[in-house]
Each structure stands twice: as structure tokens, then as C-alpha cells.
Design a protein around this motif. Structure first.
Motif, PDB file in Angstrom:
ATOM      1  N   GLY A  50       0.845  -1.195   0.000  1.00  0.00           N
ATOM      2  CA  GLY A  50       0.000   0.000   0.000  1.00  0.00           C
ATOM      3  C   GLY A  50       0.878   1.242   0.000  1.00  0.00           C
ATOM      4  N   GLY A  51       0.639   2.159   0.910  1.00  0.00           N
ATOM      5  CA  GLY A  51       1.420   3.384   0.994  1.00  0.00           C
ATOM      6  C   GLY A  51       2.492   3.345   2.060  1.00  0.00           C
ATOM      7  N   THR A  52       2.795   2.153   2.603  1.00  0.00           N
ATOM      8  CA  THR A  52       3.767   2.041   3.681  1.00  0.00           C
ATOM      9  C   THR A  52       4.907   1.117   3.278  1.00  0.00           C
ATOM     10  OG1 THR A  52       2.035   2.389   5.328  1.00  0.00           O
ATOM     11  CG2 THR A  52       4.088   1.427   6.114  1.00  0.00           C
ATOM     12  N   THR A  53       6.146   1.555   3.585  1.00  0.00           N
ATOM     13  CA  THR A  53       7.325   0.740   3.351  1.00  0.00           C
ATOM     14  C   THR A  53       7.831   0.249   4.695  1.00  0.00           C
ATOM     15  OG1 THR A  53       7.911   2.005   1.373  1.00  0.00           O
ATOM     16  CG2 THR A  53       9.663   0.711   2.397  1.00  0.00           C
ATOM     17  N   TYR A  54       7.962  -1.071   4.828  1.00  0.00           N
ATOM     18  CA  TYR A  54       8.427  -1.707   6.058  1.00  0.00           C
ATOM     19  C   TYR A  54       9.884  -2.103   5.876  1.00  0.00           C
ATOM     20  CZ  TYR A  54       3.437  -1.886   6.922  1.00  0.00           C
ATOM     21  OH  TYR A  54       2.124  -1.542   7.094  1.00  0.00           O
ATOM     22  N   SER A  94       9.172   1.647   9.771  1.00  0.00           N
ATOM     23  CA  SER A  94       8.270   1.763   8.634  1.00  0.00           C
ATOM     24  C   SER A  94       8.198   3.223   8.212  1.00  0.00           C
ATOM     25  CB  SER A  94       6.874   1.234   8.972  1.00  0.00           C
ATOM     26  OG  SER A  94       6.296   1.995  10.009  1.00  0.00           O
ATOM     27  N   CYS A  95       8.025   3.434   6.928  1.00  0.00           N
ATOM     28  CA  CYS A  95       7.890   4.779   6.371  1.00  0.00           C
ATOM     29  C   CYS A  95       6.602   4.845   5.575  1.00  0.00           C
ATOM     30  CB  CYS A  95       9.069   5.110   5.450  1.00  0.00           C
ATOM     31  SG  CYS A  95      10.667   5.201   6.267  1.00  0.00           S
ATOM     32  N   SER A  96       5.797   5.858   5.848  1.00  0.00           N
ATOM     33  CA  SER A  96       4.554   6.076   5.119  1.00  0.00           C
ATOM     34  C   SER A  96       4.636   7.404   4.399  1.00  0.00           C
ATOM     35  CB  SER A  96       3.357   6.096   6.067  1.00  0.00           C
ATOM     36  OG  SER A  96       3.235   4.854   6.718  1.00  0.00           O
ATOM     37  N   GLN A  97       4.209   7.404   3.146  1.00  0.00           N
ATOM     38  CA  GLN A  97       4.199   8.632   2.367  1.00  0.00           C
ATOM     39  C   GLN A  97       2.774   9.103   2.219  1.00  0.00           C
ATOM     40  OE1 GLN A  97       6.485   8.350  -1.170  1.00  0.00           O
ATOM     41  NE2 GLN A  97       6.139  10.468  -1.745  1.00  0.00           N
ATOM     42  N   ILE A  98       2.522  10.325   2.652  1.00  0.00           N
ATOM     43  CA  ILE A  98       1.197  10.933   2.540  1.00  0.00           C
ATOM     44  C   ILE A  98       1.399  12.259   1.825  1.00  0.00           C
ATOM     45  CG2 ILE A  98      -0.804  11.825   3.772  1.00  0.00           C
ATOM     46  CD1 ILE A  98      -0.002   9.924   6.087  1.00  0.00           C
ATOM     47  N   GLY A  99       0.956  12.330   0.583  1.00  0.00           N
ATOM     48  CA  GLY A  99       1.192  13.524  -0.204  1.00  0.00           C
ATOM     49  C   GLY A  99       2.678  13.755  -0.385  1.00  0.00           C
ATOM     50  N   SER A 100       3.166  14.916   0.001  1.00  0.00           N
ATOM     51  CA  SER A 100       4.587  15.241  -0.144  1.00  0.00           C
ATOM     52  C   SER A 100       5.364  14.989   1.139  1.00  0.00           C
ATOM     53  CB  SER A 100       4.740  16.691  -0.579  1.00  0.00           C
ATOM     54  OG  SER A 100       4.223  17.557   0.410  1.00  0.00           O
TER      55      SER A 100
END
Length: 127
Positions: free
Chosen positions: A102-106, A116-122
Motif C-alpha cells: 500500500g502506501g507504507t514501506t516496512y 516503517s515509512c509512510s508517504q502521505i502527499g509530499s
């Protein structure tokens, strides 16, 4: 944008598993705040330049699905992307695997740590 995410992941992986980092991207520059200060990652073509606190700097170069980097304190690393996974190997013996769902990198390190890194917009948020 992928190179900026890899830079953020490498910075997040260098902190303890409980540390947090937030990055905001404007154009081709990411402004990140981590537990030891602020970082700026600026992408020019296939190369990303990172500047950090206490004179820290690193350079990442992307060639196809691989990224190669080194910093001014003697570390170097390489990462390869296969599908949705990123495999990173460092000169200090650290390695990690990052999987995007999805939008999360584990991120899972060979030292037992994870983040974990999540990208939301910029914005990118790493925990």
C-alpha cells in the motif's frame, strides 16, 4: 521521488527502531527531521545529495534499479530494487530489506531492528 524515499529510508534505518523521522518534499528536495537533527536531501538528475547536522554529508547515485551511496564518515552502501522490495547492503555489515505494501514501506534490518515509512502527499513519516 524514489531516490528521496531511499534516502529517507537509509536515514531512518541508521536510527534506533523507536526513533522517528519526518520528511517534507518540495520539488526535488526533501527536508527531514530526525532524532539527531535536520537533514536536507536534494535530487539532481539521478544523484541525491544529503546534508545533515555536524557536517554530515552523503551522495546517492541511482543507476537503473540500483542505488549506490557513500558518506563523509567512511560508510558506503548499495541497494537494489526487485519488484516492490528494496535490498540494501552497507560496508559496515548492516543490511536491510524494505517491502512496500500500500502506501507504507516496512524496513527490516539484519540487526533485528525494524521501522516503517509512510508517504502521505509530499510528506514521509518514518517510525
Amino acid at each position: 521521488m524514489k531516490a528521496l524515499l531511499i534516502a529517507a529510508m537509509l536515514l531512518a534505518a541508521s536510527f534506533s527502531a523507536s526513533a522517528q523521522m519526518t520528511c517534507n518534499t518540495i520539488g526535488t528536495t526533501a527536508y527531514c527531521n530526525g532524532p539527531d537533527g535536520s537533514y536536507t536531501a536534494n535530487q539532481i538528475g539521478d544523484t541525491t545529495y544529503v546534508q545533515g547536522p555536524n557536517g554530515y554529508s552523503s551522495t546517492l547515485s541511482q543507476i537503473g534499479d540500483s542505488t549506490y551511496g557513500s558518506d563523509n564518515v567512511g560508510n558506503s552502501w548499495s541497494s537494489s530494487t526487485i519488484g516492490d522490495s528494496i535490498y540494501t547492503y552497507g560496508s559496515n555489515g548492516y543490511s536491510s530489506t524494505a517491502n512496500t505494501i500500500g502506501g507504507t514501506t516496512y524496513i527490516y534490518g539484519n540487526d533485528g531492528g525494524s521501522s516503517s515509512c509512510s508517504q502521505i502527499g509530499s510528506s514521509t513519516f518514518c517510525y
